[in-house]
Design an enzyme around this catalytic site. Structure first.
Site, PDB file in Angstrom:
ATOM      1  CB  SER A  64      44.095  22.815  31.767  1.00 18.82           C
ATOM      2  OG  SER A  64      43.174  24.039  32.076  1.00 18.82           O
ATOM      3  CE  LYS A  67      43.244  26.088  29.961  1.00 19.40           C
ATOM      4  NZ  LYS A  67      43.552  26.549  31.344  1.00 19.40           N
ATOM      5  CE1 TYR A 191      39.707  27.324  28.715  1.00 17.61           C
ATOM      6  CE2 TYR A 191      37.872  27.438  30.081  1.00 17.61           C
ATOM      7  CZ  TYR A 191      38.994  27.271  29.804  1.00 17.61           C
ATOM      8  OH  TYR A 191      39.860  26.996  30.879  1.00 17.61           O
ATOM      9  CE1 TYR A 243      46.602  26.897  34.327  1.00 16.95           C
ATOM     10  CE2 TYR A 243      46.407  25.096  35.642  1.00 16.95           C
ATOM     11  CZ  TYR A 243      46.242  25.785  34.522  1.00 16.95           C
ATOM     12  OH  TYR A 243      45.119  25.193  33.659  1.00 16.95           O
ATOM     13  CB  VAL A 261      41.170  21.057  37.318  1.00 17.92           C
ATOM     14  CG1 VAL A 261      42.069  22.333  37.857  1.00 17.92           C
ATOM     15  CG2 VAL A 261      40.104  21.352  36.263  1.00 17.92           C
TER      16      VAL A 261
END
Ligand code: GLU
Length: 309
Positions: A64, A67, A191, A243, A261
């Site tokens: 991530s 992103k 993605y 998150y 992760v």
């Protein structure tokens, strides 16, 4: 040895001596076999000095953290129109949660939860073949890190494509609201592949320099984004980058940061340094356990928290 190198080495030694390393992610089968004992910390300061500790040159799955870079690319293409399809609020939910999407009409809370990142990827893919869009993302990473050896780990991408049913659900759900424009398979495929970019902490810390220095790489003076955009991406990293652990990260570390992760975290000390840390074991929110602790110690010892020493 510089003061910074001393601090980085001290923290690396402390982390390597820590018995509780967290659990590696297993829901992407290819990540389940990563050795949790690895640890790396790299800091690049404003002058371009690099302080490195541990496995600083071992590539890992950035997941991530990618992103941040896809958001940067998409903002470059669409500007503020991007915010019509994704929000800017912390979610307070898990990274792959679907419940909020229903009550909020398919508009993801922010670009860093999975749904938001898939919507951003769909925007990047628009009008292109998936392969072209992916090439653009990879070249952007290579350009930012000034390192052409950065690659996509196709085994990791294939592993997630085989098991990413929840992301497929999120993407299909958004498609039903018209938030995803193109084919769902295109957005998901790109993605999974940008999450599977493999980078070392040294490469990642180099790639983050534009965020630490008002939108430009201080060594090349090459602007990547405007100072205002860098500030805003940092604001999103601070509020949404971890998150449902984002509040705790701000409380303990006090720096904008984005986790993945794979166990990596990119953190930004504005005006001072770009920082990458990697320790594959995760906490309950899916963020690197020793990674966060290392950053907490670094920001404390260097007095880098944006909230004051
Ligand atoms: N590719 C991962 C997923 O979509 C990224 C999650 C993360 O790194 O937090 O589940």
């Amino acid at each position: 040895m510089s003061d910074l190198q001393v601090v980085v080495q001290e923290i690396t030694d402390e982390m390597q001596a820590m018995p509780n390393r967290g659990e590696v992610a297993t829901y992407i089968p290819e990540l389940a076999g990563v050795d949790p004992n690895q640890f790396a910390l790299v800091v690049v300061d404003a002058q371009g000095n690099v302080a490195a500790g541990g496995d600083a040159d071992v590539p890992f799955s950035i997941q991530s953290i990618s992103k941040v870079f896809t958001l940067t690319l998409a903002l470059g293409k669409f500007g503020d129109r991007l915010w019509e399809r994704v929000g800017r609020e912390p979610s307070g939910s898990r990274f792959n949660s679907i419940v909020q999407l229903e009550s909020e009409h398919g508009i993801p809370r922010n670009p860093f939860i999975n749904a938001g990142a898939i919507a951003v990827t769909d925007a990047i893919v628009a009008g292109h073949q998936p392969r072209e869009a992916l090439g653009e993302i990879l070249r952007f990473m290579q350009f930012l890190a000034a390192d052409d050896s950065i690659y996509i780990d196709h085994k990791v991408a294939a592993s997630e494509a085989r098991t990413g049913f929840r992301n497929a659900a999120l993407a299909n759900y958004m498609k039903s609201y018209g938030v995803i424009d193109g084919p769902v398979d295109y957005a998901l495929g790109v993605y999974f592949h940008h999450c599977a970019i493999a980078m070392s902490c040294r490469q990642l810390a180099m790639a983050g320099r534009f965020l630490a220095h008002f939108g430009a790489n201080p060594s090349t003076i090459l602007p990547v984004v405007t100072p205002e955009r860098a500030r805003r991406i940092n604001a999103l990293m601070l509020t949404c980058g971890h998150y449902d652990g984002s509040g705790e990260f701000a409380y303990r570390v006090g720096l904008p940061g984005k986790s993945g992760v794979g166990g990596g975290i990119l953190a930004i000390a504005p005006g001072k340094a770009s920082i990458a840390v990697w320790s594959p074991g995760l906490d309950v929110s899916g963020n690197s356990k020793r990674g966060r602790l290392a950053l907490e110690r670094l920001s404390k010892r260097m007095e880098w928290s944006i909230f004051g020493a």
